[in-house]
Every structure is written in structure tokens, then in C-alpha cells.
Design an enzyme around this catalytic site. Structure first.
Site, PDB file in Angstrom:
ATOM      1  N   CYS A 178      17.288   2.234   5.289  1.00 47.93           N
ATOM      2  CA  CYS A 178      18.358   2.796   6.117  1.00 47.93           C
ATOM      3  C   CYS A 178      19.063   3.952   5.410  1.00 47.93           C
ATOM      4  O   CYS A 178      19.214   3.932   4.191  1.00 47.93           O
ATOM      5  CB  CYS A 178      19.418   1.740   6.413  1.00 47.93           C
ATOM      6  SG  CYS A 178      18.761   0.310   7.254  1.00 47.93           S
TER       7      CYS A 178
ATOM      8  N   ARG B 250      13.531   8.681   3.495  1.00 49.57           N
ATOM      9  CA  ARG B 250      13.717   7.303   3.044  1.00 49.57           C
ATOM     10  C   ARG B 250      12.891   6.314   3.858  1.00 49.57           C
ATOM     11  O   ARG B 250      12.684   5.183   3.430  1.00 49.57           O
ATOM     12  CB  ARG B 250      15.199   6.912   3.140  1.00 49.57           C
ATOM     13  CG  ARG B 250      16.090   7.689   2.209  1.00 49.57           C
ATOM     14  CD  ARG B 250      17.537   7.533   2.578  1.00 49.57           C
ATOM     15  NE  ARG B 250      18.082   6.238   2.209  1.00 49.57           N
ATOM     16  CZ  ARG B 250      18.652   5.965   1.043  1.00 49.57           C
ATOM     17  NH1 ARG B 250      18.740   6.899   0.134  1.00 49.57           N
ATOM     18  NH2 ARG B 250      19.136   4.780   0.790  1.00 49.57           N
TER      19      ARG B 250
ATOM     20  N   TRP C 190      15.888   1.097   9.136  1.00 44.77           N
ATOM     21  CA  TRP C 190      14.602   0.523   8.747  1.00 44.77           C
ATOM     22  C   TRP C 190      14.756  -0.969   9.000  1.00 44.77           C
ATOM     23  O   TRP C 190      15.503  -1.659   8.290  1.00 44.77           O
ATOM     24  CB  TRP C 190      14.320   0.818   7.274  1.00 44.77           C
ATOM     25  CG  TRP C 190      12.959   0.409   6.818  1.00 44.77           C
ATOM     26  CD1 TRP C 190      11.795   1.096   6.993  1.00 44.77           C
ATOM     27  CD2 TRP C 190      12.616  -0.775   6.084  1.00 44.77           C
ATOM     28  NE1 TRP C 190      10.747   0.400   6.411  1.00 44.77           N
ATOM     29  CE2 TRP C 190      11.227  -0.741   5.852  1.00 44.77           C
ATOM     30  CE3 TRP C 190      13.350  -1.865   5.595  1.00 44.77           C
ATOM     31  CZ2 TRP C 190      10.553  -1.745   5.161  1.00 44.77           C
ATOM     32  CZ3 TRP C 190      12.683  -2.853   4.910  1.00 44.77           C
ATOM     33  CH2 TRP C 190      11.294  -2.791   4.698  1.00 44.77           C
TER      34      TRP C 190
ATOM     35  N   ASN D 205      24.081  -0.011   5.760  1.00 46.91           N
ATOM     36  CA  ASN D 205      22.840  -0.097   4.989  1.00 46.91           C
ATOM     37  C   ASN D 205      22.975  -1.339   4.113  1.00 46.91           C
ATOM     38  O   ASN D 205      24.001  -1.536   3.470  1.00 46.91           O
ATOM     39  CB  ASN D 205      22.680   1.160   4.118  1.00 46.91           C
ATOM     40  CG  ASN D 205      21.455   1.095   3.218  1.00 46.91           C
ATOM     41  OD1 ASN D 205      20.604   0.218   3.363  1.00 46.91           O
ATOM     42  ND2 ASN D 205      21.367   2.012   2.278  1.00 46.91           N
ATOM     43  N   GLY D 206      21.952  -2.197   4.105  1.00 42.28           N
ATOM     44  CA  GLY D 206      22.002  -3.411   3.296  1.00 42.28           C
ATOM     45  C   GLY D 206      21.636  -4.622   4.131  1.00 42.28           C
ATOM     46  O   GLY D 206      21.122  -4.485   5.246  1.00 42.28           O
TER      47      GLY D 206
ATOM     48  N   GLU E  70      -2.569   1.645  -9.419  1.00 40.04           N
ATOM     49  CA  GLU E  70      -1.811   2.685  -8.720  1.00 40.04           C
ATOM     50  C   GLU E  70      -2.703   3.419  -7.711  1.00 40.04           C
ATOM     51  O   GLU E  70      -2.270   3.724  -6.593  1.00 40.04           O
ATOM     52  CB  GLU E  70      -1.196   3.656  -9.743  1.00 40.04           C
ATOM     53  CG  GLU E  70      -0.459   4.835  -9.150  1.00 40.04           C
ATOM     54  CD  GLU E  70       0.691   4.469  -8.217  1.00 40.04           C
ATOM     55  OE1 GLU E  70       1.092   3.296  -8.160  1.00 40.04           O
ATOM     56  OE2 GLU E  70       1.170   5.377  -7.525  1.00 40.04           O
TER      57      GLU E  70
ATOM     58  N   LYS F 155      -1.856   3.638  -3.776  1.00 42.54           N
ATOM     59  CA  LYS F 155      -1.679   4.941  -3.114  1.00 42.54           C
ATOM     60  C   LYS F 155      -2.592   5.035  -1.891  1.00 42.54           C
ATOM     61  O   LYS F 155      -2.184   5.451  -0.832  1.00 42.54           O
ATOM     62  CB  LYS F 155      -2.013   6.051  -4.125  1.00 42.54           C
ATOM     63  CG  LYS F 155      -1.412   7.368  -3.893  1.00 42.54           C
ATOM     64  CD  LYS F 155       0.005   7.533  -4.424  1.00 42.54           C
ATOM     65  CE  LYS F 155       0.839   6.321  -4.383  1.00 42.54           C
ATOM     66  NZ  LYS F 155       2.111   6.324  -4.932  1.00 42.54           N
TER      67      LYS F 155
ATOM     68  N   GLU G 130      -1.407   2.647   0.979  1.00 43.00           N
ATOM     69  CA  GLU G 130      -0.138   2.943   1.648  1.00 43.00           C
ATOM     70  C   GLU G 130      -0.220   4.189   2.536  1.00 43.00           C
ATOM     71  O   GLU G 130       0.435   4.232   3.568  1.00 43.00           O
ATOM     72  CB  GLU G 130       1.036   3.018   0.664  1.00 43.00           C
ATOM     73  CG  GLU G 130       1.028   4.159  -0.295  1.00 43.00           C
ATOM     74  CD  GLU G 130       2.172   4.082  -1.303  1.00 43.00           C
ATOM     75  OE1 GLU G 130       3.251   3.605  -0.960  1.00 43.00           O
ATOM     76  OE2 GLU G 130       1.972   4.529  -2.454  1.00 43.00           O
TER      77      GLU G 130
ATOM     78  N   HIS H 135     -15.376 -13.207 -10.902  1.00 46.01           N
ATOM     79  CA  HIS H 135     -14.809 -14.558 -10.869  1.00 46.01           C
ATOM     80  C   HIS H 135     -14.314 -14.911  -9.471  1.00 46.01           C
ATOM     81  O   HIS H 135     -13.378 -15.702  -9.328  1.00 46.01           O
ATOM     82  CB  HIS H 135     -13.700 -14.684 -11.914  1.00 46.01           C
ATOM     83  CG  HIS H 135     -14.212 -14.558 -13.309  1.00 46.01           C
ATOM     84  ND1 HIS H 135     -14.921 -15.560 -13.940  1.00 46.01           N
ATOM     85  CD2 HIS H 135     -14.185 -13.518 -14.180  1.00 46.01           C
ATOM     86  CE1 HIS H 135     -15.285 -15.155 -15.150  1.00 46.01           C
ATOM     87  NE2 HIS H 135     -14.846 -13.908 -15.311  1.00 46.01           N
TER      88      HIS H 135
ATOM     89  N   LYS I 101      11.368   4.739   1.442  1.00 43.90           N
ATOM     90  CA  LYS I 101      11.344   5.411   0.136  1.00 43.90           C
ATOM     91  C   LYS I 101      12.224   4.691  -0.873  1.00 43.90           C
ATOM     92  O   LYS I 101      11.829   4.455  -1.997  1.00 43.90           O
ATOM     93  CB  LYS I 101      11.821   6.850   0.318  1.00 43.90           C
ATOM     94  CG  LYS I 101      11.840   7.677  -0.944  1.00 43.90           C
ATOM     95  CD  LYS I 101      10.448   8.132  -1.303  1.00 43.90           C
ATOM     96  CE  LYS I 101      10.378   8.882  -2.603  1.00 43.90           C
ATOM     97  NZ  LYS I 101       9.022   8.812  -3.161  1.00 43.90           N
TER      98      LYS I 101
HETATM   99  C1  F6R Z   1       4.701   3.691  -3.819  1.00 43.61           C
HETATM  100  C2  F6R Z   1       6.133   3.726  -4.029  1.00 43.61           C
HETATM  101  C3  F6R Z   1       6.831   2.447  -4.284  1.00 43.61           C
HETATM  102  C4  F6R Z   1       7.959   2.663  -5.319  1.00 43.61           C
HETATM  103  C5  F6R Z   1       8.794   1.383  -5.453  1.00 43.61           C
HETATM  104  C6  F6R Z   1       9.864   1.520  -6.508  1.00 43.61           C
HETATM  105  O1  F6R Z   1       4.189   4.964  -3.599  1.00 43.61           O
HETATM  106  O2  F6R Z   1       6.737   4.761  -3.963  1.00 43.61           O
HETATM  107  O3  F6R Z   1       5.976   1.439  -4.678  1.00 43.61           O
HETATM  108  O4  F6R Z   1       7.374   2.998  -6.539  1.00 43.61           O
HETATM  109  O5  F6R Z   1       9.376   1.086  -4.219  1.00 43.61           O
HETATM  110  O6  F6R Z   1      10.733   2.558  -6.194  1.00 43.61           O
HETATM  111  P1  F6R Z   1      11.692   3.173  -7.279  1.00 43.61           P
HETATM  112  O7  F6R Z   1      10.835   3.828  -8.307  1.00 43.61           O
HETATM  113  O8  F6R Z   1      12.544   4.127  -6.534  1.00 43.61           O
HETATM  114  O9  F6R Z   1      12.466   2.035  -7.863  1.00 43.61           O
END
Ligand code: F6R
Length: 600
Positions: free
Chosen positions: A2, A28, A75, A99-100, A470, A474, A477, A493, A595
Site C-alpha cells: 500500500c 510499490r 495491495w 498502510n499496515g 536468485e 527472478k 517472479e 535426492h 515492492k
Molecule cells: C525480489 C524482491 C524481493 C525483495 C524482498 C526484500 O525481486 O525484490 O524478494 O528482495 O522483498 O525487500 P527489501 O530488500 O526491500 O527488504
């Protein structure tokens, strides 16, 4: 997650300005949006599902001039992303955005229902709004600061609120606990916002509200009150962010732009921190390191683990913040707790930091967002200086975290040959990463081979395994292809049963000490029909029968562990990007993702 903006203006443009600011919070992640304004002597609410453009379309023919506006991107947490559930919410004479998460909303809802309140939505926010209305009207606490203060005492969970009272429609009230909120000071009016990027077009002056503080904001005055309702002077900060209208800089996507920024961001970090006191931690003071983070930041931590254990020989565990905060971790005065977060506001990571601080640990934060909660609350903070990251999926945010971890490790090395070699090599990193970007046709070729697949496996050992984690995240997502990362020796395994004819297996083998082992694992998958994509370095490839077991190969130049880590990370990001592009995905704003994850 949010986003909140609010504006109280000296003129009648609050609606336009608040929406402009809200657009800057799109990054976000959200699924609906809304705005409340005061117009023709009443508070009016407009809401829409989907993009903010839908909301704008809805209000474009309406006379929406207003001195005050609160706006919100939602969100969904409690209740589907419908128009009814979108914020702002309104009860009696109170309108608010939130937000929260209000954790005790069911209990409060039952209480309010017994007191005659009815509800139209499934949201926790409507309950919070109704509870403030209850305190204001039923408990008759008409002093608005006292009302907000009293109501918030009974809210459990996290919140940032922007609140308008019908009987004082030219004042905006704001408060927060465990969710980000700043108050901006503009020339033509004042703001509230989830972060500075939203309002930077209008002002770079802001204060950060502490938990439980309340702001009373009019168009020409801001008063901040502490939790005991004493008027306080908060330091007015000046952000050095600059507003750039054309933020994609000619790139088709923010993600692509941000990947292209990596060579400079990483090179600048090495210049700024390498062999500098500010980024030199006396690791010998500690007998173990806990690295705590979520998602990609946690994956950066996995690379840190390999570096700290291999070179500095300190036992390092990488902990998922949402687990760490509830597991009563064993922290002693010899534990270094490293907290990693791009946004600096991730709820679980922040809670883990607070836990570590509370037991007296030395906490070191690696953070991108200036003055964020984690940056402020850690005992020491090393910024990643990656600049704003707008694409929801992190790229330069992650690689800059890896760079800072690498620098901490390098700085801890005694002057010896190893250090000299690494130092010499990191001086070339910008050029090396630019050349990595130039290999785009090879990434496109790989993307072409995998974009129609349903399941993909990444395998590797050691640091390559951390990179696989990672790379896999990537890919899934942004392209919505299911993928899993496995330690190469672990696949057999159990999970190898999922390998069928044509299942892509992306294998990373850049560590010469583990190379043969990984090759054997690739061959095991190949023998079961896998379509193998093999990523390695030139000298390793030259000494083996790569063409016999690889359907596609990606051969990188030979270089040190530090440089190759950055190179592979960047290559995997571009492979994911090209794959998602072929699938026509909304790359910068993948579905369901946020985000800045400011709720648990
Ligand atoms: C993936 C991604 C998330 C963030 C995670 C932590 O592309 O962006 O997995 O890495 O939500 O976010 P931060 O680094 O802002 O604590």
C-alpha cells in the site's frame, strides 16, 4: 505494498497533486486505488480497481478541485481487491487511508457491531476507521489529537494513517506505527507520503514521524506531537533525490534501465568503500555472523555467507527474517547481525533488527533507501547507493547488496596476494559488467529456448548455488514460469523425478574446485532428458567436453570469484527479463507482488 499520499494545498489543486504523487508510488505494487477530497462542502470518495489510470479516468469529468486530498494504492491483505475494499474508508465523520495490518480487527469489529456499527467491506482498515469514529463520537473525545492517540492505543499491528475529520476539513492528521510515513514541507502546501520519492517533484524537505507520533498538518503549518501529545521539533531532512520526469531514460522498462545502471552502481560502490575505514568491520571481534533478510536480499546474504566463511573463516548463517524474529535466535555479544534491505522498511526485516538491537547485538544494516527505518535503527548502516529502484523485481538493489558484502569481506583481508588480486580485478568491474550486458544475443537465445516451458530447474554448488536461488526467483517472479533452485548434488535426492524430456536445467559452474562435481550432476539430468543450459567460464569450458552435455552454453571470461559473481547475477537477470518479454508479461509490475513489503 500500500502507498499513501496526502496533500493540503494553499490553492485548490490537492486532488491533482495527490494523484501525481500517488503515481510515483505505483512501483510499490498495488491492485486498486482511491482518493478522498473535500469539495462542495463535503468529503467525496473515488475508487477504482486496477491501475491508477482507471481512477484518473473515473474522475476526469468531475469537478474535483480541492484544498485537501488523501490518496491510496491498496495491495490487498484483508478482502479481495475490489472497489468497495479500496481505500479511503469512511465511517460517520471520519475518512482515512491506511498502510499496515490491524491484527485485532475481528475483536474490534465485534465490539463495534455491539455498539451499533455496521460494515460494508472485509477490510481491517474499515474497522480502524470505525474505531476512531467510535472514540470521537461515542466516547466524545473531541480533541482530535487525543482521539487519535486514544484510538491507536487499542489498535494492534502496524499502521500509517492519513485522517480527515468532517468538521475540520482543512486539516490533515497523520500517525504511524511500524509502517513508513513521512511529512513533506512544500511551498504551496504540505504533504504526507509513504516515501520521499512520491513527493520529490514538489519538495525535498521532510520529517520522519516516529512510531505513535501524530502530525497535524494544514496548508501552511505542520505540528508534530509525540506519544504523550507534547509538541516536538523533528529534524527537517533534505533529500538529495532529484525528480526526473522521464525516469525510464529511453529504456522500454524500468527493470532494463536498472540492470544497465549496475556497472556504474557497483563500480562506484567499490570506489567509495574499498579499503576505507567506513566499510571496515573488525570481524575478528565476532565469533559468528547472522545475516537476516527477505527474498533477494536474503539471497545476497547467501553470497555473503560463502565469502565470510571462505575468506574470513567466520561461521555465518543466513536467516529468513520472518523466521528469525520468532525463533528466539541465539545471539551473544560476539554475534554480528547483518540486516539487508533495499527498501529499509520490510516489516519482518525491521522486526528482526529490533529484536537483535534489544538483546544488545552489534547490528550492521546494508540498505538502499536513505533514512529508512532500518537505516536509522541499526547501530551502523552502509548504504548501497543504488539510487531509486522502481521495477518491483530487484536488480541493482540485489547486486549492490552483494557488492557491499564483498567489500566488507575484502576489507577484512590482511594485505596479501589474494587481496591484491581481488583489488586489481574489482578496478575493472564496470567494464566487465558492461561487456556482460553486451552478450544480450546469448541471453535472448536462452530465453527463446525456455519461455514456453512450465518448469525450470537451476542447479549449482557453493556460490553458484546462491546465484541459482536468485536466478530462479527472478525468473519466476517476472515470467511466471515455475522454477526451483537446487544445490546440484541435492537434486538426485528426490526432485530429479520431475525431470522429463525437454525440462530445462540451467546449471552454473564457475567454481573450479566444484566444477567436475557439478558437471556430473548436469550429466545426471541430461541422461533423464533434461534440456541443459550450462553457464561456466572459458578456461573451465576449455578443459571439458561441454558440448557433449550442454544443449546451450554460456561461456564467460575468466575472472575472480567476486567479479564472476556480479557477472553471473547480471546475466541471469537479463535472461529472466528476455524470457518475461517473450511472454508479454508486465515486467516492471508483476502480478501479486509488492515492492516494499511493509506488512508481515
Ligand atoms: C525480489 C524482491 C524481493 C525483495 C524482498 C526484500 O525481486 O525484490 O524478494 O528482495 O522483498 O525487500 P527489501 O530488500 O526491500 O527488504
Amino acid at each position: 505494498m500500500c502507498g499513501i499520499t496526502g496533500y493540503i494545498s494553499k490553492t485548490n489543486d490537492a486532488n491533482t497533486v495527490a494523484i501525481n504523487c500517488l503515481k510515483n508510488l505505483e512501483y510499490r505494487g498495488y491492485d486498486s486505488s482511491g482518493i478522498a477530497i473535500f469539495n462542495e462542502n463535503k468529503i467525496k470518495l473515488y475508487k477504482s480497481t486496477g491501475k491508477i489510470a482507471n481512477l484518473c479516468e473515473k474522475i476526469k469529468d468531475i469537478d474535483t478541485t480541492s484544498k485537501i486530498a488523501i490518496a491510496h494504492t491498496r495491495w490487498a491483505t484483508h478482502g479481495k481487491p475490489t472497489e468497495t475494499n479500496a481505500h479511503p474508508h469512511r465511517c460517520k465523520n471520519i475518512t482515512l487511508v491506511h498502510n499496515g495490518i490491524i491484527e485485532n480487527y475481528i475483536e474490534l469489529k465485534e465490539f463495534l457491531q455491539k455498539n451499533g456499527y455496521t460494515f460494508n467491506t472485509q477490510t481491517d482498515t474499515e474497522v480502524a476507521c470505525a474505531y476512531i469514529a467510535y472514540v470521537y463520537n461515542d466516547l466524545n473525545i473531541k480533541d482530535k489529537l487525543k482521539c487519535i492517540n486514544e484510538a491507536c492505543k487499542n489498535l494492534k499491528g502496524s499502521y500509517a494513517f492519513g485522517i480527515i475529520f468532517d468538521d475540520e476539513p482543512e486539516t490533515l492528521y497523520a500517525t504511524r506505527k511500524d509502517s513508513p510515513l513521512i511529512v513533506g514541507y512544500g511551498d504551496n502546501g504540505n504533504f504526507i507520503s509513504s516515501d520521499i520519492t512520491a513527493i520529490i517533484k514538489y519538495t525535498n524537505k521532510y520529517v520522519i514521524l516516529n512510531d505513535y507520533y501524530i502530525s497535524k498538518i494544514t496548508c501552511d503549518k505542520v505540528e508534530n506531537y509525540d506519544e504523550n501529545l507534547n509538541l516536538v521539533n523533528l529534524e527537517i531532512k533534505t533529500s538529495d533525490l532529484t525528480y526526473n520526469e522521464n525516469t525510464k531514460n529511453g529504456y522500454s522498462h524500468y527493470m532494463l534501465k536498472e540492470i544497465h545502471e549496475e556497472p556504474t552502481v557497483i563500480a562506484n560502490l567499490y570506489k567509495r568503500y574499498l579499503d576505507k575505514d567506513i566499510a571496515t568491520i573488525d570481524l575478528k571481534k565476532f565469533d559468528k555472523i547472522h545475516i537476516v533478510a527477505c527474498g533477494s536480499a536474503m539471497h545476497a546474504g547467501l553470497i555473503g555467507k560463502y565469502l565470510f566463511e571462505t575468506y574470513a573463516r567466520i561461521e555465518t548463517t543466513v536467516e529468513i527474517a520472518s523466521e528469525y524474529r520468532y525463533k528466539n535466535p541465539i545471539i551473544t555479544d560476539k554475534t554480528l547481525v547483518i540486516i539487508i534491505s533495499q527498501s529499509g522498511e520490510t516489516a519482518d526485516t525491521l522486526a528482526a533488527l529490533r529484536l537483535a538491537n534489544n538483546v544488545g547485538a552489534y547490528t550492521l544494516a546494508i540498505v538502499n533507501q536513505e533514512n529508512s527505518s532500518i537505516a536509522r535503527e541499526a547501530k551502523k548502516c552502509l548504504y548501497t547507493y543504488a539510487g531509486p529502484e522502481i521495477a518491483v523485481a530487484t536488480t541493482k538493489g540485489y547486486t549492490s547488496q552483494v557488492a557491499v558484502l564483498s567489500i566488507i569481506m575484502i576489507n577484512s583481508l590482511k594485505n596479501n596476494n589474494l587481496k591484491d588480486t581481488i583489488l586489481k580485478e574489482t578496478a575493472t568491474i564496470e567494464n566487465v559488467l558492461e561487456k556482460t550486458i553486451d552478450m544480450l544475443p546469448e541471453y535472448k537465445n536462452i530465453a527463446n529456448k525456455i519461455y514456453e516451458k512450465n518448469d525450470i530447474f537451476f542447479i549449482g554448488r557453493g556460490i553458484d548455488y546462491a546465484l541459482c536461488m536468485e536466478g530462479s526467483l527472478k525468473l519466476k517472479e517476472i515470467s511466471y514460469i515455475h522454477s526451483e533452485a537446487y544445490a546440484a548434488g541435492e537434486l538426485k535426492h528426490g526432485t530429479i523425478s520431475l525431470i522429463e524430456n525437454g525440462t530445462p536445467v540451467i546449471a552454473i559452474a564457475t567454481d573450479e574446485t566444484l566444477f567436475e562435481k557439478t558437471v556430473s550432476n548436469v550429466k545426471e539430468t541430461k541422461a533423464r532428458g533434461a534440456y541443459t543450459i550450462f553457464i561456466t567460464t572459458k578456461s573451465l569450458a576449455d578443459n571439458t567436453d561441454v558440448d557433449d552435455f550442454s544443449d546451450v552454453k554460456l561461456i564467460l571470461n575468466d575472472m575472480s570469484k567476486i567479479n564472476i559473481t556480479h557477472v553471473v547475477a547480471l546475466a541471469l537477470q537479463l535472461i529472466s527479463f528476455e524470457t518475461a518479454k517473450l511472454k508479454n508479461c508486465d515486467i516492471d509490475k508483476p502480478k501479486n507482488l509488492a515492492k516494499s513489503v511493509t506488512v508481515e
